[in-house]
Design a protein around this motif. Structure first.
Motif, PDB file in Angstrom:
ATOM      1  N   TYR A   1       0.825  -1.204   0.000  1.00 39.30           N
ATOM      2  CA  TYR A   1       0.000   0.000   0.000  1.00 39.30           C
ATOM      3  C   TYR A   1       0.864   1.262   0.000  1.00 39.30           C
ATOM      4  CZ  TYR A   1      -3.298   3.503   1.729  1.00 39.30           C
ATOM      5  OH  TYR A   1      -4.059   4.633   1.884  1.00 39.30           O
ATOM      6  N   LYS A   2       1.855   1.298   0.868  1.00 37.07           N
ATOM      7  CA  LYS A   2       2.677   2.504   0.989  1.00 37.07           C
ATOM      8  C   LYS A   2       3.528   2.744  -0.259  1.00 37.07           C
ATOM      9  CE  LYS A   2       2.938   2.771   6.026  1.00 37.07           C
ATOM     10  NZ  LYS A   2       3.816   2.741   7.222  1.00 37.07           N
ATOM     11  N   GLN A   3       3.996   1.671  -0.889  1.00 42.75           N
ATOM     12  CA  GLN A   3       4.787   1.831  -2.114  1.00 42.75           C
ATOM     13  C   GLN A   3       3.915   2.182  -3.319  1.00 42.75           C
ATOM     14  OE1 GLN A   3       8.027  -0.837  -3.126  1.00 42.75           O
ATOM     15  NE2 GLN A   3       7.840  -1.852  -1.123  1.00 42.75           N
ATOM     16  N   GLY A   4       2.631   1.864  -3.239  1.00 40.88           N
ATOM     17  CA  GLY A   4       1.739   2.156  -4.359  1.00 40.88           C
ATOM     18  C   GLY A   4       1.992   1.266  -5.569  1.00 40.88           C
ATOM     19  N   LEU A   5       2.419   0.040  -5.319  1.00 39.77           N
ATOM     20  CA  LEU A   5       2.711  -0.884  -6.411  1.00 39.77           C
ATOM     21  C   LEU A   5       1.431  -1.387  -7.069  1.00 39.77           C
ATOM     22  CD1 LEU A   5       5.452  -3.063  -4.667  1.00 39.77           C
ATOM     23  CD2 LEU A   5       5.796  -1.108  -6.197  1.00 39.77           C
ATOM     24  N   SER A   6       1.579  -1.952  -8.255  1.00 37.34           N
ATOM     25  CA  SER A   6       0.430  -2.582  -8.898  1.00 37.34           C
ATOM     26  C   SER A   6       0.045  -3.830  -8.108  1.00 37.34           C
ATOM     27  CB  SER A   6       0.758  -2.961 -10.341  1.00 37.34           C
ATOM     28  OG  SER A   6       1.622  -4.088 -10.382  1.00 37.34           O
ATOM     29  N   TYR A   7      -1.198  -4.235  -8.244  1.00 39.69           N
ATOM     30  CA  TYR A   7      -1.662  -5.405  -7.493  1.00 39.69           C
ATOM     31  C   TYR A   7      -0.945  -6.675  -7.941  1.00 39.69           C
ATOM     32  CZ  TYR A   7      -5.036  -7.815  -4.533  1.00 39.69           C
ATOM     33  OH  TYR A   7      -5.630  -8.543  -3.526  1.00 39.69           O
ATOM     34  N   ARG A   8      -0.494  -6.700  -9.176  1.00 36.24           N
ATOM     35  CA  ARG A   8       0.229  -7.873  -9.678  1.00 36.24           C
ATOM     36  C   ARG A   8       1.560  -8.081  -8.960  1.00 36.24           C
ATOM     37  NH1 ARG A   8      -1.680 -10.661 -13.757  1.00 36.24           N
ATOM     38  NH2 ARG A   8      -3.277  -9.719 -15.084  1.00 36.24           N
ATOM     39  N   GLU A   9       2.050  -7.048  -8.329  1.00 42.19           N
ATOM     40  CA  GLU A   9       3.337  -7.141  -7.643  1.00 42.19           C
ATOM     41  C   GLU A   9       3.196  -7.553  -6.174  1.00 42.19           C
ATOM     42  OE1 GLU A   9       6.235  -3.880  -9.251  1.00 42.19           O
ATOM     43  OE2 GLU A   9       4.203  -3.027  -9.319  1.00 42.19           O
ATOM     44  N   LEU A  10       1.978  -7.766  -5.737  1.00 45.23           N
ATOM     45  CA  LEU A  10       1.764  -8.093  -4.328  1.00 45.23           C
ATOM     46  C   LEU A  10       2.516  -9.356  -3.918  1.00 45.23           C
ATOM     47  CD1 LEU A  10       0.327  -7.496  -1.651  1.00 45.23           C
ATOM     48  CD2 LEU A  10      -1.624  -8.829  -2.497  1.00 45.23           C
ATOM     49  N   ASP A  11       2.462 -10.397  -4.750  1.00 43.47           N
ATOM     50  CA  ASP A  11       3.129 -11.649  -4.368  1.00 43.47           C
ATOM     51  C   ASP A  11       4.647 -11.500  -4.335  1.00 43.47           C
ATOM     52  OD1 ASP A  11       3.370 -11.421  -7.098  1.00 43.47           O
ATOM     53  OD2 ASP A  11       2.659 -13.436  -7.570  1.00 43.47           O
ATOM     54  N   SER A  12       5.195 -10.580  -5.123  1.00 44.01           N
ATOM     55  CA  SER A  12       6.643 -10.384  -5.133  1.00 44.01           C
ATOM     56  C   SER A  12       7.142  -9.857  -3.782  1.00 44.01           C
ATOM     57  CB  SER A  12       7.053  -9.422  -6.251  1.00 44.01           C
ATOM     58  OG  SER A  12       6.563  -8.113  -6.004  1.00 44.01           O
ATOM     59  N   LEU A  13       6.293  -9.120  -3.073  1.00 42.11           N
ATOM     60  CA  LEU A  13       6.684  -8.604  -1.759  1.00 42.11           C
ATOM     61  C   LEU A  13       6.786  -9.726  -0.729  1.00 42.11           C
ATOM     62  CD1 LEU A  13       4.610  -5.315  -1.553  1.00 42.11           C
ATOM     63  CD2 LEU A  13       7.035  -5.571  -2.056  1.00 42.11           C
ATOM     64  N   TYR A  14       6.066 -10.789  -0.964  1.00 44.34           N
ATOM     65  CA  TYR A  14       6.181 -11.940  -0.085  1.00 44.34           C
ATOM     66  C   TYR A  14       7.474 -12.697  -0.366  1.00 44.34           C
ATOM     67  CZ  TYR A  14       5.014 -16.248   2.383  1.00 44.34           C
ATOM     68  OH  TYR A  14       5.029 -17.325   3.232  1.00 44.34           O
ATOM     69  N   GLY A  15       8.055 -12.423  -1.545  1.00 45.46           N
ATOM     70  CA  GLY A  15       9.328 -13.051  -1.896  1.00 45.46           C
ATOM     71  C   GLY A  15       9.197 -14.270  -2.763  1.00 45.46           C
ATOM     72  N   GLN A  16       7.973 -14.525  -3.230  1.00 40.74           N
ATOM     73  CA  GLN A  16       7.757 -15.735  -4.025  1.00 40.74           C
ATOM     74  C   GLN A  16       6.561 -15.530  -4.945  1.00 40.74           C
ATOM     75  OE1 GLN A  16       7.137 -19.187  -1.592  1.00 40.74           O
ATOM     76  NE2 GLN A  16       6.350 -20.425  -3.272  1.00 40.74           N
ATOM     77  N   LYS A  17       6.792 -15.602  -6.245  1.00 37.91           N
ATOM     78  CA  LYS A  17       5.706 -15.460  -7.198  1.00 37.91           C
ATOM     79  C   LYS A  17       4.731 -16.627  -7.062  1.00 37.91           C
ATOM     80  CE  LYS A  17       6.019 -11.792  -9.927  1.00 37.91           C
ATOM     81  NZ  LYS A  17       4.872 -10.901 -10.197  1.00 37.91           N
ATOM     82  N   ASN A  18       3.469 -16.347  -7.233  1.00 36.55           N
ATOM     83  CA  ASN A  18       2.455 -17.390  -7.165  1.00 36.55           C
ATOM     84  C   ASN A  18       1.694 -17.427  -8.479  1.00 36.55           C
ATOM     85  OD1 ASN A  18      -0.287 -18.612  -6.521  1.00 36.55           O
ATOM     86  ND2 ASN A  18       0.786 -18.956  -4.590  1.00 36.55           N
TER      87      ASN A  18
END
Length: 436
Positions: free
Chosen positions: A65-82
């Motif tokens: 939320y704070k970075q304002g990333l696209s929703y597609r990048e959410l899993d990348s923040l967890y460290g593992q693409k799904n």
């Protein structure tokens, strides 16, 4: 959650609490879905450690939320693409991809097994549970399908509800052990025992504040009247009026949301969220308050309505909350709606809004509720826009929402709510001829 068993007798029984409308609510993706996906795919069994790491998941969502990333990048923040998460995002509406996973339209006509659905007024899976119930009866009028619904969240409708839930002490009548009910249901169907006394009709619902259960042959039969309120531009103590009278002339109420502002998010469905509270959650929304009710009544069912709006973008995700404001000044949340404006007319086809042109936005797929409302209480409706770290954010470009980011937020969302917008609330009046 569901369980199914086929016996030698050829009888197949089903008990369900609802799984449809996941991972979206009215076409808006919930970030909890990613947590759930890792829970069921990380290991050969279930990854309880990851699933229960609420601190980690909260950090992931707040960071996104704070970075304002696209929703597609959410899993990348967890460290593992799904891959499954990405596949879901590729299918943002109820298309063939989703239709193949569940019964669809005429498929329900051939479902002749007994079904018991148990859900709650505050169950995150309620919309799915009721979707199955409604579609089954729609396409199979003779469906042997029963519903139990009361003041529970997801866990509360799965076993033994807690006495207090989110600030609300539930009625003693609502303290039902659903494990016992489920096994009695199985005995009724599979062992030809008697039907549980608790299930007296197709729809069995608990009236909050009334300490009673009521029973009806259908969802439509739980109410016998409707309250209609209009969003008024008239203000009292800085709050807009919720009027029972249609406007003489159509006025507009301006509202603006700055998606670039990340100082705070909504955090609407956080662990601190309260059903019964002395204060009203009021971020990114307008409040509309009715006059005191002149009679006691029961609000039963799903509120519906139409919003008339002119906006400067092509889409928006709307949040509508329904409350009782008691005479003592405390609030009680009754129901809510979260949905994408471009899908409110048809969840299978996106219909973008035209900037600067008045649009009609109907809404119907709201949360079912049942509560006794005392004389002197007021009805409060809040109308706002979703800007929550735990849900997909729609920036209004009209493109794939999953690809939008804070880079698309240079211009705030500007809305003119028209005063011919209305909300319809189903009620049960003991005296049908009485008026507000």
């Amino acid at each position: 959650m569901g369980s199914s068993q086929k016996w030698a007798s050829g009888i197949k029984n089903y008990y369900t609490s609802g799984i449809c409308n996941f991972p979206m609510h009215n076409n808006v993706f919930m970030s909890y879905a990613l947590n759930w996906l890792y829970f069921v795919t990380n290991t050969k069994l279930l990854d309880n450690k990851s699933f229960n790491d609420s601190k980690k998941w909260r950090e992931v969502n707040i960071d996104w939320y704070k970075q304002g990333l696209s929703y597609r990048e959410l899993d990348s923040l967890y460290g593992q693409k799904n891959e499954t998460f990405q596949k879901w995002l590729d299918n943002p509406y109820y298309n063939e991809y989703w239709q193949k996973m569940t019964p669809y339209k005429n498929d329900f006509a051939s479902i002749n097994i007994p079904v018991l659905t148990i859900t709650g007024y505050y169950d995150s899976d309620q919309l799915g549970a009721l979707n199955y119930y409604k579609e089954h009866h729609k396409y199979n009028p003779a469906a042997n399908h029963y519903l139990i619904i009361g003041p529970y969240n997801h866990n509360g409708s799965q076993g033994m509800p807690e006495k207090e839930f989110q600030g609300y002490t539930i009625d003693e009548a609502a303290r039902v052990n659903y494990n016992v009910i489920a096994f009695k249901w199985f005995d009724y169907i599979l062992k030809e025992s008697t039907k549980p006394d608790f299930i007296k009709d197709h729809v069995n619902y608990q009236v909050m504040g009334g300490n009673e259960w009521r029973h009806a042959p259908s969802l439509a039969a739980v109410s016998n009247d409707t309250l209609t309120f209009y969003l008024s531009a008239q203000k009292t103590k800085k709050k807009n009026r919720l009027s029972i009278t249609p406007p003489d002339n159509n006025r507009t109420i301006p509202f603006e949301v700055n998606f670039k502002d990340r100082k705070n998010g909504e955090f609407r469905r956080s662990n601190s969220w309260l059903i019964a509270s002395k204060t009203l959650y009021n971020t990114n929304c307008l409040q509309f308050v009715s006059d005191p009710l002149e009679e006691s009544l029961i609000i039963n069912g799903n509120f519906t309505g139409e919003l008339m709006a002119t906006i400067n973008k092509k889409d928006m995700d709307i949040v509508i909350e329904l409350y009782e404001l008691k005479a003592n000044g405390s609030y009680f949340e009754l129901s809510h709606f979260l949905g994408r404006a471009s899908y409110t007319k048809d969840r299978e086809k996106r219909q973008l809004l035209t900037p600067e042109i008045p649009e009609t936005i109907p809404f119907a797929n709201t949360m079912f509720t049942g509560k006794k409302i005392e004389k002197g209480s007021r009805i409060v409706v809040t109308v706002g826009i979703n800007k929550d770290p735990f849900w997909q954010i729609n920036y209004g470009t009209g493109d794939d929402v999953s690809n939008e980011s804070i880079l698309d937020a240079d211009e705030p969302l500007k809305i003119l709510w028209h005063t011919d917008s209305f909300v319809k609330i189903p009620v049960w009046r003991e005296n049908k001829d009485s008026k507000l």
